[in-house]
Design a protein around this motif. Structure first.
Motif, PDB file in Angstrom:
ATOM      1  N   PHE A  63       0.319  -1.052  -0.225  1.00 14.62           N
ATOM      2  CA  PHE A  63      -0.043  -0.049   0.472  1.00 14.62           C
ATOM      3  C   PHE A  63       0.747   1.385  -0.472  1.00 14.62           C
ATOM      4  CE2 PHE A  63      -3.014  -3.015   1.781  1.00 14.62           C
ATOM      5  CZ  PHE A  63      -4.011  -2.878   0.879  1.00 14.62           C
ATOM      6  N   ALA A  64       2.212   0.798  -0.038  1.00 15.56           N
ATOM      7  CA  ALA A  64       2.820   1.948  -0.149  1.00 15.56           C
ATOM      8  C   ALA A  64       3.695   2.275  -1.251  1.00 15.56           C
ATOM      9  CB  ALA A  64       4.468   2.293   1.070  1.00 15.56           C
ATOM     10  N   GLY A  65       3.053   1.667  -2.714  1.00 16.63           N
ATOM     11  CA  GLY A  65       3.909   2.159  -3.450  1.00 16.63           C
ATOM     12  C   GLY A  65       2.594   1.784  -4.767  1.00 16.63           C
ATOM     13  N   PRO A  66       2.895   2.200  -6.337  1.00 16.17           N
ATOM     14  CA  PRO A  66       2.111   1.455  -7.737  1.00 16.17           C
ATOM     15  C   PRO A  66       2.520   0.184  -7.344  1.00 16.17           C
ATOM     16  CG  PRO A  66       4.061   3.221  -8.385  1.00 16.17           C
ATOM     17  CD  PRO A  66       4.004   3.095  -6.805  1.00 16.17           C
ATOM     18  N   SER A  67       1.022  -0.564  -8.271  1.00  9.91           N
ATOM     19  CA  SER A  67       1.207  -1.661  -8.268  1.00  9.91           C
ATOM     20  C   SER A  67       2.635  -2.565  -9.031  1.00  9.91           C
ATOM     21  CB  SER A  67      -0.005  -2.446  -9.137  1.00  9.91           C
ATOM     22  OG  SER A  67      -0.886  -2.127  -8.057  1.00  9.91           O
ATOM     23  N   LEU A 124       8.977   0.790 -16.767  1.00 11.07           N
ATOM     24  CA  LEU A 124       7.900   2.029 -16.914  1.00 11.07           C
ATOM     25  C   LEU A 124       8.162   3.307 -16.795  1.00 11.07           C
ATOM     26  CD1 LEU A 124       5.185  -0.355 -19.180  1.00 11.07           C
ATOM     27  CD2 LEU A 124       7.478   0.663 -19.464  1.00 11.07           C
ATOM     28  N   LEU A 125       8.318   3.115 -15.389  1.00 12.43           N
ATOM     29  CA  LEU A 125       7.492   3.715 -13.589  1.00 12.43           C
ATOM     30  C   LEU A 125       8.846   5.059 -15.073  1.00 12.43           C
ATOM     31  CD1 LEU A 125       7.424   1.794 -11.279  1.00 12.43           C
ATOM     32  CD2 LEU A 125       5.130   3.957 -12.178  1.00 12.43           C
ATOM     33  N   ASP A 126       8.373   6.047 -13.937  1.00 10.65           N
ATOM     34  CA  ASP A 126       9.667   7.485 -13.874  1.00 10.65           C
ATOM     35  C   ASP A 126       9.779   7.446 -12.418  1.00 10.65           C
ATOM     36  OD1 ASP A 126       8.930  10.328 -14.554  1.00 10.65           O
ATOM     37  OD2 ASP A 126      10.933   9.480 -13.633  1.00 10.65           O
ATOM     38  N   MET A 127      11.302   6.528 -12.318  1.00 13.48           N
ATOM     39  CA  MET A 127      11.644   6.462 -10.836  1.00 13.48           C
ATOM     40  C   MET A 127      11.835   7.624 -10.141  1.00 13.48           C
ATOM     41  SD  MET A 127      11.865   2.844 -10.878  1.00 13.48           S
ATOM     42  CE  MET A 127      11.542   1.621 -11.625  1.00 13.48           C
ATOM     43  N   ASP A 128      11.155   8.893 -10.133  1.00 11.43           N
ATOM     44  CA  ASP A 128      11.203   9.647  -8.846  1.00 11.43           C
ATOM     45  C   ASP A 128      10.571   8.598  -8.085  1.00 11.43           C
ATOM     46  OD1 ASP A 128       8.805  10.292 -10.149  1.00 11.43           O
ATOM     47  OD2 ASP A 128       9.055  11.907 -10.720  1.00 11.43           O
ATOM     48  N   ALA A 146       9.084  10.857  -6.113  1.00 11.15           N
ATOM     49  CA  ALA A 146       7.042  11.159  -6.440  1.00 11.15           C
ATOM     50  C   ALA A 146       6.280   9.960  -7.157  1.00 11.15           C
ATOM     51  CB  ALA A 146       6.564  12.323  -6.645  1.00 11.15           C
ATOM     52  N   THR A 147       6.584   9.269  -7.382  1.00  5.20           N
ATOM     53  CA  THR A 147       5.989   7.979  -8.725  1.00  5.20           C
ATOM     54  C   THR A 147       5.845   6.862  -8.208  1.00  5.20           C
ATOM     55  OG1 THR A 147       6.756   9.670 -10.762  1.00  5.20           O
ATOM     56  CG2 THR A 147       5.981   6.972 -10.872  1.00  5.20           C
ATOM     57  N   THR A 148       7.275   6.833  -7.323  1.00  9.86           N
ATOM     58  CA  THR A 148       7.397   5.477  -6.608  1.00  9.86           C
ATOM     59  C   THR A 148       6.660   4.907  -5.002  1.00  9.86           C
ATOM     60  OG1 THR A 148       8.996   6.388  -6.277  1.00  9.86           O
ATOM     61  CG2 THR A 148       8.963   4.598  -8.291  1.00  9.86           C
ATOM     62  N   GLU A 149       6.705   6.972  -4.547  1.00 10.73           N
ATOM     63  CA  GLU A 149       6.326   6.656  -3.048  1.00 10.73           C
ATOM     64  C   GLU A 149       4.897   7.457  -3.055  1.00 10.73           C
ATOM     65  OE1 GLU A 149       9.777   8.547  -1.158  1.00 10.73           O
ATOM     66  OE2 GLU A 149      11.289   6.708  -1.375  1.00 10.73           O
TER      67      GLU A 149
END
Length: 266
Positions: free
Chosen positions: A149-153, A162-166, A168-171
């Protein structure tokens, strides 16, 4: 007179034997019988105490799940994930405030509930595992909220690149409604295994071992049961989540909060 005296002596001899108590053989047999009974009773009593503690632990994870849902109703359905830039009250040392990094902040979900007013300081006992030792499993109490529940699936899928690894996106905290399989996605569990306190060698002293035990676990839909965490889905490791959480089940469900921890409902 002589016959009478002989009879009297025999009576006295019999009386002395009657008052002489148990023989050595009788004492040994009695002690052996007691030992056999105790060998059956002591494990039974231990199991009964463990079962009672687990029942109370189940009641607590259900109540805590209700509180998480109560918090979500006024927080856009978000799980109580702590903001790493904020300070939160400790349920271990009342009056103190703590701040941790995002992935360690999952241990502070109890402080989020406390600071939001969902619970009061009189209710922090809910975060104590029944039968646990004096030390809490970690700073937020004895119950752990899933890192799913602390990060996107996408963090727990092959598409994570595919994620932008900043940050703001991961946390980013996730919504309870994002749990597609709410009855099979673990929300929180007893990481102190307090019900097993009768066997101190089996009680975990840190966050890394709690996943190996059979403990009360609550699903996202509020249902709860005593389960073996090691029988949950194999964790999908991602470099974003720090060690030791990275390798632990329930925290790293494949597909994250949208995934499944247990194939069966029970």
């Amino acid at each position: 007179m002589e016959v009478s005296g002989t009879i009297e002596l025999k009576k006295r001899s019999i009386d002395r034997k009657a008052r002489g108590g148990f023989s050595l053989v009788e004492v040994v047999v009695t002690i052996f019988a007691i030992a056999v009974l105790l060998s059956f009773l002591i494990p039974a009593l231990g199991k009964s105490r463990t079962a009672a503690r687990q029942a109370l632990g189940l009641a607590r994870v259900r109540e805590l799940t209700s509180l998480v849902h109560l918090y979500a109703t006024s927080s856009s359905d978000l799980a109580p994930i702590a903001d790493s830039n904020s300070f939160y009250p400790s349920v271990v040392n009342l009056g103190s405030m703590q701040r941790q990094g995002h992935w360690q902040a999952i241990e502070q979900w109890s402080g989020v509930l406390l600071s939001s007013g969902v619970i009061t300081t009189d209710e922090v006992r809910l975060f104590r595992s029944p039968g646990a030792h004096d030390e809490f499993a970690h700073s937020g109490g004895d119950f752990t909220l899933s890192a799913s529940f602390a990060g996107p699936s996408l963090l727990w899928t092959k598409q994570r690149a595919l994620l932008d690894m900043d940050r703001a996106t991961t946390e980013t905290g996730q919504r309870l409604s994002d749990a597609v399989h709410a009855s099979r996605k673990a929300l929180l569990w007893d990481s102190a295994a307090g019900a097993l306190a009768w066997s101190p060698s089996r009680v975990p002293r840190n966050h890394q071992r709690d996943i190996e035990l059979t403990v009360p676990i609550a699903m996202t839909d509020g249902s709860a049961s005593v389960r073996s965490a090691s029988s949950a889905s194999r964790p999908f490791e991602t470099q974003i989540v720090p060690i030791p959480i990275r390798s632990m089940r329930l925290h790293n469900t494949p597909s994250g909060v949208a995934g499944i921890d247990y194939l069966s409902f029970q």
